[in-house]
Design a protein around this motif. Sequence first.
Motif, short mmCIF file in Angstrom:
data_model
loop_
_atom_site.label_atom_id
_atom_site.label_comp_id
_atom_site.label_asym_id
_atom_site.label_seq_id
_atom_site.Cartn_x
_atom_site.Cartn_y
_atom_site.Cartn_z
N LEU A 121 11.10 -0.38 7.77
CA LEU A 121 11.57 -0.92 6.48
C LEU A 121 10.16 -0.92 5.51
CD1 LEU A 121 13.36 -4.53 7.38
CD2 LEU A 121 14.27 -2.35 6.46
N LEU A 122 9.25 -0.69 6.14
CA LEU A 122 8.00 -0.90 5.32
C LEU A 122 7.39 0.55 4.80
CD1 LEU A 122 5.57 -2.59 8.03
CD2 LEU A 122 7.14 -3.77 6.17
N LYS A 123 8.14 1.60 4.81
CA LYS A 123 7.99 2.89 4.31
C LYS A 123 9.49 3.71 3.89
CE LYS A 123 7.42 4.52 8.96
NZ LYS A 123 7.38 3.41 9.61
N ARG A 124 9.18 4.48 2.92
CA ARG A 124 10.20 5.21 2.53
C ARG A 124 9.85 6.80 2.52
NH1 ARG A 124 11.66 0.75 2.91
NH2 ARG A 124 12.88 -0.47 1.55
N ALA A 168 3.14 5.95 -3.21
CA ALA A 168 4.32 6.93 -2.92
C ALA A 168 4.47 7.72 -4.35
CB ALA A 168 5.54 6.06 -2.62
N GLU A 169 5.38 8.63 -4.37
CA GLU A 169 5.60 9.34 -5.70
C GLU A 169 6.88 8.55 -6.11
OE1 GLU A 169 6.94 13.10 -4.42
OE2 GLU A 169 4.82 13.75 -4.16
N TYR A 170 7.05 8.58 -7.53
CA TYR A 170 8.09 8.27 -8.41
C TYR A 170 9.42 7.72 -7.66
CZ TYR A 170 11.11 6.48 -12.17
OH TYR A 170 11.96 6.02 -13.04
N LYS A 171 9.80 9.00 -7.10
CA LYS A 171 11.35 9.01 -6.65
C LYS A 171 11.34 8.00 -5.21
CE LYS A 171 13.06 13.42 -8.09
NZ LYS A 171 13.49 14.72 -7.75
N LYS A 172 10.17 8.18 -4.75
CA LYS A 172 10.02 7.27 -3.20
C LYS A 172 9.98 5.85 -3.76
CE LYS A 172 10.07 10.11 0.17
NZ LYS A 172 11.34 9.99 1.41
N LYS A 173 9.36 5.41 -4.88
CA LYS A 173 9.09 4.20 -5.32
C LYS A 173 10.67 3.46 -5.63
CE LYS A 173 4.50 4.34 -6.86
NZ LYS A 173 3.51 4.03 -8.21
N ILE A 174 11.35 4.14 -5.99
CA ILE A 174 12.56 3.57 -6.44
C ILE A 174 13.35 3.14 -5.15
CG2 ILE A 174 15.00 4.38 -7.47
CD1 ILE A 174 13.40 6.16 -9.15
N GLU A 175 13.06 3.85 -4.27
CA GLU A 175 13.93 3.84 -2.99
C GLU A 175 13.44 2.37 -2.11
OE1 GLU A 175 16.27 5.86 -1.62
OE2 GLU A 175 15.95 6.81 -3.30
N TYR A 176 12.39 1.93 -2.56
CA TYR A 176 11.83 0.57 -2.12
C TYR A 176 12.66 -0.65 -2.67
CZ TYR A 176 7.62 2.10 0.15
OH TYR A 176 6.90 2.75 1.14
N PHE A 177 13.64 -0.31 -3.54
CA PHE A 177 14.55 -1.34 -4.01
C PHE A 177 16.21 -1.12 -3.72
CE2 PHE A 177 10.91 -1.00 -6.98
CZ PHE A 177 10.49 -2.22 -7.14
N LYS A 178 16.25 -0.21 -2.65
CA LYS A 178 17.38 -0.04 -2.18
C LYS A 178 17.58 -0.13 -0.67
CE LYS A 178 18.34 3.46 -5.68
NZ LYS A 178 18.54 5.04 -5.79
N ASN A 179 18.52 -0.19 -0.08
CA ASN A 179 18.78 -0.41 1.39
C ASN A 179 18.35 0.78 2.17
OD1 ASN A 179 19.70 -3.02 1.36
ND2 ASN A 179 22.00 -2.03 1.30
N ARG A 198 0.96 -1.24 -0.13
CA ARG A 198 -0.05 -0.02 -0.11
C ARG A 198 1.00 1.20 0.19
NH1 ARG A 198 -4.22 -2.00 4.70
NH2 ARG A 198 -5.15 -3.64 3.60
N ASN A 199 1.90 1.24 0.81
CA ASN A 199 2.79 2.38 0.83
C ASN A 199 3.40 2.69 -0.52
OD1 ASN A 199 1.97 2.83 3.48
ND2 ASN A 199 4.00 1.57 4.44
N PHE A 200 3.80 1.42 -0.95
CA PHE A 200 4.64 1.83 -2.43
C PHE A 200 3.75 2.40 -3.44
CE2 PHE A 200 5.63 0.13 -6.70
CZ PHE A 200 6.75 0.43 -7.05
N LEU A 201 2.32 1.87 -3.67
CA LEU A 201 1.69 2.16 -4.44
C LEU A 201 1.01 3.65 -4.30
CD1 LEU A 201 -0.73 -1.18 -4.52
CD2 LEU A 201 0.86 -0.23 -6.56
#
Length: 500
Positions: free
Chosen positions: A497-500, A257-268, A252-255
Amino acid sequence: MNYEKILTEIKPTNEESEIVHEIATEAIDYIDKISKKEDINVKTILVGSIAKDTWLSGNSDIDIFMCFPLNTDLSYLKEKGLFLGYECSKYMNGEAHEHYASHPYLTSHINGYDVDFVPCYNINHAEELKSAVDRTILHTNYIKKHLKDTQKNEVLLLKKFMSEVGTYGSEFKIGGFAGYLCEILILRYKTFEETLKAASNWKNKTIIDLEEYGTANLFSDSLIAIDPTDKNRNVGAALRKEKVAEFIIASRNFLNAEYKKKIEYFKNIKRKIKGNNIKEQFKDIIKQFKDRKTKIITISFDIPDVSSDSLHPQLKKTQQSITEKLEDNEFSVFKSDYWTDEENIGIFIFELNVYKQNKYYIHEGPKIWDKQAVENFLVAHNTNNINSNNINTNNTNSNNTNNFYNDDNSYYIIEDTIVLNKQREFKTAKEFIKSVLTEENIHVIKVGKNIKDLIISSYKINNIKKLLKDKDLGENNLNENPDFLNFLDDFLNPGQLLKR
């Protein structure tokens, strides 16, 4: 959203893929050669995520299965399986170690990669299953047959996303989504994003049944994913409830999120520990614990030489049992957990709301209406005969019992119950733990069979600061161990870990 850049970072490079497959091919060819020479009837195959082409870069455990005919004696399978594994490891200059699941297997470190040599039975369908590892063959074949090439990237995105939000990995210490379950999700929902959209709306006991077996009523787990190769198995059975919940929230948080934040979900994530180096981070950890105004107790001890799959359940069982007993003795536990480096040391951590107790506690007896029970209670506790002079009939609480408060053998009444003020055996949580972790009293808790003797003989009790500065821990150097500091950070800041 365009995921091309992310995929270039998480997909194995051509060079990495070539090296892995070269190692696998060489191992299979050599085992086939030795088995023919030794007249061992076995079929050697590559299984798992590498065989399915769904592995993330840097996560390339190579699974070599040695498949014996169904009529093979189990002792023969174990003996010859280990023999072939050791011979291959020796030939390829590997460093081999035995492990145990449903039966022994070998892990060898070869050219920088871990290679598992696993003996199994050569089954074609679930009804032939003779050991738990056998079904891996069926899983590999099913995914290779049904997963489209374009969906392999979707699996990689899902695995990476789950890794970064802390929900990927079926091993006990994580209790998350298995790789096979990720593949099933992509087969069901087609893409990474559609999987997250579906997950964001999951209800308890959501059903995924690719082959429409209709056997979901056999299970009551949070997520029911019927194994397409075995209608009587739920692939999500080992998935902990909180991991399902965490994946739903992270989706839910990913969906949202803004584009830049979405990218952060694939990083530490950028962790909440402050400091440019480990020493500064160590100081910040201490400060965070101090700010919580709770009392911390840690128990560190040596761990046995057993597999991680065996070690973690024993550590969890023991930690939870100590927590329960602390609560039973009115030492309120705010939070507890465990950590291990899986080689030398195990650590339990207990954060207490109540560390020190008052001298007395109220011990309840029977209702006064049962005359015989009351008399038995008084005799059992060596009290004076009941009479109107020494019974306090105050109906509120023990704070108003006047002269009876300091008399261990004096009784009084709360409402219609006869009670005593009794002295506590343990005034502090530390006293209780030290009493329990002895040969005489260890039976009070549920303790893992392999760690029982070691925890009694080697345990040390510290607070966090002393633990991190403990020189006697030698090579462990906990104050310089990033994994342990990350564990403490997650302990202090759950859900980050669940949010960026």
